[in-house]
Each structure stands twice: as C-alpha cells, then as structure tokens.
Motif scaffolding. Structure first.
Motif, PDB file in Angstrom:
ATOM      1  N   THR A  61     -28.976 -17.970 -27.381  1.00 20.33           N
ATOM      2  CA  THR A  61     -27.602 -17.714 -27.924  1.00 20.33           C
ATOM      3  C   THR A  61     -26.467 -17.192 -26.674  1.00 20.33           C
ATOM      4  O   THR A  61     -25.515 -17.575 -26.548  1.00 20.33           O
ATOM      5  CB  THR A  61     -27.364 -16.683 -29.067  1.00 20.33           C
ATOM      6  N   TYR A  62     -27.048 -16.263 -25.736  1.00 23.08           N
ATOM      7  CA  TYR A  62     -26.488 -15.767 -24.858  1.00 23.08           C
ATOM      8  C   TYR A  62     -25.987 -16.656 -23.727  1.00 23.08           C
ATOM      9  O   TYR A  62     -24.934 -16.787 -23.421  1.00 23.08           O
ATOM     10  CB  TYR A  62     -27.239 -14.691 -24.109  1.00 23.08           C
ATOM     11  N   ARG A  63     -26.810 -17.883 -23.573  1.00 16.32           N
ATOM     12  CA  ARG A  63     -26.577 -19.037 -22.828  1.00 16.32           C
ATOM     13  C   ARG A  63     -25.387 -19.839 -23.338  1.00 16.32           C
ATOM     14  O   ARG A  63     -24.505 -20.374 -22.370  1.00 16.32           O
ATOM     15  CB  ARG A  63     -27.579 -19.789 -22.534  1.00 16.32           C
ATOM     16  N   ALA A  64     -25.468 -19.915 -24.701  1.00 18.18           N
ATOM     17  CA  ALA A  64     -24.401 -20.811 -25.437  1.00 18.18           C
ATOM     18  C   ALA A  64     -23.104 -20.084 -25.461  1.00 18.18           C
ATOM     19  O   ALA A  64     -21.947 -20.877 -25.604  1.00 18.18           O
ATOM     20  CB  ALA A  64     -24.872 -21.288 -26.490  1.00 18.18           C
ATOM     21  N   MET A  65     -23.001 -18.777 -25.341  1.00 19.76           N
ATOM     22  CA  MET A  65     -21.626 -18.076 -26.020  1.00 19.76           C
ATOM     23  C   MET A  65     -20.614 -17.900 -24.753  1.00 19.76           C
ATOM     24  O   MET A  65     -21.257 -17.881 -23.647  1.00 19.76           O
ATOM     25  CB  MET A  65     -22.059 -16.926 -26.253  1.00 19.76           C
ATOM     26  N   LYS A  66     -19.352 -17.857 -25.114  1.00 16.21           N
ATOM     27  CA  LYS A  66     -18.498 -17.710 -24.290  1.00 16.21           C
ATOM     28  C   LYS A  66     -18.486 -16.409 -23.983  1.00 16.21           C
ATOM     29  O   LYS A  66     -18.503 -15.338 -24.837  1.00 16.21           O
ATOM     30  CB  LYS A  66     -17.149 -18.123 -24.718  1.00 16.21           C
ATOM     31  N   LYS A  67     -18.312 -15.984 -22.729  1.00 14.35           N
ATOM     32  CA  LYS A  67     -18.542 -14.386 -22.254  1.00 14.35           C
ATOM     33  C   LYS A  67     -17.423 -13.486 -22.765  1.00 14.35           C
ATOM     34  O   LYS A  67     -17.464 -12.169 -22.624  1.00 14.35           O
ATOM     35  CB  LYS A  67     -18.878 -14.257 -20.840  1.00 14.35           C
ATOM     36  N   ASP A  68     -16.222 -14.176 -23.336  1.00 12.72           N
ATOM     37  CA  ASP A  68     -15.236 -13.143 -23.886  1.00 12.72           C
ATOM     38  C   ASP A  68     -14.997 -12.993 -25.406  1.00 12.72           C
ATOM     39  O   ASP A  68     -14.107 -12.545 -25.605  1.00 12.72           O
ATOM     40  CB  ASP A  68     -14.023 -13.403 -22.904  1.00 12.72           C
ATOM     41  N   ILE A  69     -16.197 -13.419 -25.984  1.00 14.02           N
ATOM     42  CA  ILE A  69     -15.950 -13.727 -27.435  1.00 14.02           C
ATOM     43  C   ILE A  69     -15.616 -12.385 -28.126  1.00 14.02           C
ATOM     44  O   ILE A  69     -14.846 -12.149 -29.084  1.00 14.02           O
ATOM     45  CB  ILE A  69     -16.897 -14.191 -27.880  1.00 14.02           C
ATOM     46  N   PHE A  70     -16.282 -11.290 -27.585  1.00 13.93           N
ATOM     47  CA  PHE A  70     -15.984  -9.847 -28.312  1.00 13.93           C
ATOM     48  C   PHE A  70     -14.601  -9.289 -27.713  1.00 13.93           C
ATOM     49  O   PHE A  70     -14.310  -8.300 -28.309  1.00 13.93           O
ATOM     50  CB  PHE A  70     -17.053  -8.834 -27.811  1.00 13.93           C
ATOM     51  N   ALA A  71     -13.787 -10.093 -26.953  1.00 14.94           N
ATOM     52  CA  ALA A  71     -12.506  -9.131 -26.581  1.00 14.94           C
ATOM     53  C   ALA A  71     -11.456 -10.000 -27.434  1.00 14.94           C
ATOM     54  O   ALA A  71     -10.470  -9.498 -27.349  1.00 14.94           O
ATOM     55  CB  ALA A  71     -12.057  -9.934 -25.196  1.00 14.94           C
ATOM     56  N   LEU A  72     -11.713 -10.773 -28.302  1.00 14.22           N
ATOM     57  CA  LEU A  72     -10.819 -11.501 -29.287  1.00 14.22           C
ATOM     58  C   LEU A  72     -10.689 -10.741 -30.216  1.00 14.22           C
ATOM     59  O   LEU A  72     -11.492 -10.055 -30.996  1.00 14.22           O
ATOM     60  CB  LEU A  72     -11.294 -12.796 -29.789  1.00 14.22           C
ATOM     61  N   GLU A  73      -9.269  -9.979 -30.530  1.00 12.21           N
ATOM     62  CA  GLU A  73      -9.075  -9.116 -31.521  1.00 12.21           C
ATOM     63  C   GLU A  73      -8.840  -9.932 -33.057  1.00 12.21           C
ATOM     64  O   GLU A  73      -9.212  -9.333 -33.992  1.00 12.21           O
ATOM     65  CB  GLU A  73      -7.761  -8.414 -31.291  1.00 12.21           C
ATOM     66  N   THR A  74      -8.398 -11.142 -33.027  1.00  9.97           N
ATOM     67  CA  THR A  74      -8.179 -11.862 -34.363  1.00  9.97           C
ATOM     68  C   THR A  74      -8.921 -13.167 -34.171  1.00  9.97           C
ATOM     69  O   THR A  74      -8.227 -14.170 -34.166  1.00  9.97           O
ATOM     70  CB  THR A  74      -6.563 -11.969 -34.537  1.00  9.97           C
ATOM     71  N   PRO A  75     -10.164 -13.318 -34.425  1.00  2.00           N
ATOM     72  CA  PRO A  75     -10.753 -14.396 -34.191  1.00  2.00           C
ATOM     73  C   PRO A  75     -10.605 -15.483 -35.055  1.00  2.00           C
ATOM     74  O   PRO A  75     -10.620 -16.717 -34.853  1.00  2.00           O
ATOM     75  CB  PRO A  75     -12.299 -14.233 -34.113  1.00  2.00           C
ATOM     76  N   GLU A  76     -10.060 -15.080 -36.476  1.00  2.00           N
ATOM     77  CA  GLU A  76      -9.595 -16.040 -37.413  1.00  2.00           C
ATOM     78  C   GLU A  76      -8.664 -16.794 -37.146  1.00  2.00           C
ATOM     79  O   GLU A  76      -8.329 -18.144 -37.353  1.00  2.00           O
ATOM     80  CB  GLU A  76      -9.718 -15.478 -38.678  1.00  2.00           C
ATOM     81  N   ASP A  77      -7.834 -16.481 -36.414  1.00  2.00           N
ATOM     82  CA  ASP A  77      -6.434 -17.370 -36.033  1.00  2.00           C
ATOM     83  C   ASP A  77      -6.565 -18.198 -34.723  1.00  2.00           C
ATOM     84  O   ASP A  77      -5.845 -19.053 -34.815  1.00  2.00           O
ATOM     85  CB  ASP A  77      -5.722 -16.069 -35.357  1.00  2.00           C
ATOM     86  N   LEU A  78      -7.938 -18.168 -34.295  1.00  3.63           N
ATOM     87  CA  LEU A  78      -8.326 -19.367 -33.295  1.00  3.63           C
ATOM     88  C   LEU A  78      -9.422 -20.188 -33.475  1.00  3.63           C
ATOM     89  O   LEU A  78      -9.913 -20.893 -32.775  1.00  3.63           O
ATOM     90  CB  LEU A  78      -8.853 -18.550 -31.823  1.00  3.63           C
ATOM     91  N   GLU A  79      -9.709 -20.031 -34.982  1.00  7.37           N
ATOM     92  CA  GLU A  79     -10.807 -20.733 -35.393  1.00  7.37           C
ATOM     93  C   GLU A  79     -10.476 -22.399 -35.333  1.00  7.37           C
ATOM     94  O   GLU A  79      -9.603 -22.751 -35.546  1.00  7.37           O
ATOM     95  CB  GLU A  79     -11.102 -20.590 -36.820  1.00  7.37           C
TER      96      GLU A  79
END
Length: 108
Positions: A61-79
């Motif tokens: 999972t770590y290899r697959a994740m974008k490294k800035d995903i926890f920085a997003l404040e409103t992820p539902e807007d970017l779904e």
C-alpha cells in the motif's frame, strides 16, 4: 468574476465578533508519519490510537500511495473513480500511483 476577486470577497467576510472568518493566506503545515506493518490489510491506513499523525499501512500500500494524500483537506471534492483493469477493484485515483491490491499500472 476572476478567481482573485472571489478570494478577496471571502477574506472580507467577518464573523459575529467582527473578526475575519477566513484566512486564505495562512499556510497550514501538517506532519504525518507512516510506519509499515505487514499485518495491515492492503489498501488500508490505520491511525495510531495514542500518537496523533501516526498511521500504519503495509509495504504494498505504501508503494502504491501518492505521498501527499494526507495533505488533502477535502478529498471528496477530488474523487476520481477508476476500476482496475487487472483486479477490477474500484479505486479513487486521487490516492494511488498504481493499484495497491494487484500493483497494476493505472491505464487512462
């Protein structure tokens, strides 16, 4: 109306005690830590119950994740829903570099 005019209008909104309601110029810096735990199921991030900003996930999972995903404040807007061509898992592309389940490349 330009984007800048809209931001200026938002900054001028005052709350009930006449203080600015929005501060769009202040930056928020968040530091998180991700530790590898192979007991965590693929595709999941588990928060540490005692340490704020500490999350656990497995290597795949770590290899697959974008490294800035926890920085997003409103992820539902970017779904952006995507079905993996290899394993058929439905993914949200805002989070992944490749499929965390089968490690296949994302095809657009």
């Amino acid at each position: 109306m330009s984007h800048w005019n809209e931001l200026e209008k938002l900054e001028q909104i005052k709350n009930a005690i006449n203080n600015p309601h929005y501060n769009l110029r202040e930056q928020t810096i968040s530091h998180i830590q991700i530790k590898i735990d192979e007991n965590i199921k693929t595709g999941l991030f588990i928060p540490d119950k005692q340490t704020p900003h500490l999350w656990y996930t497995n290597k795949q999972t770590y290899r697959a994740m974008k490294k800035d995903i926890f920085a997003l404040e409103t992820p539902e807007d970017l779904e952006e829903k995507y079905q993996c061509y290899s394993c058929s898992t439905i993914l949200d592309l805002q989070y992944w570099l490749h499929c965390p389940y089968c490690e296949s490349s994302i095809k657009k």
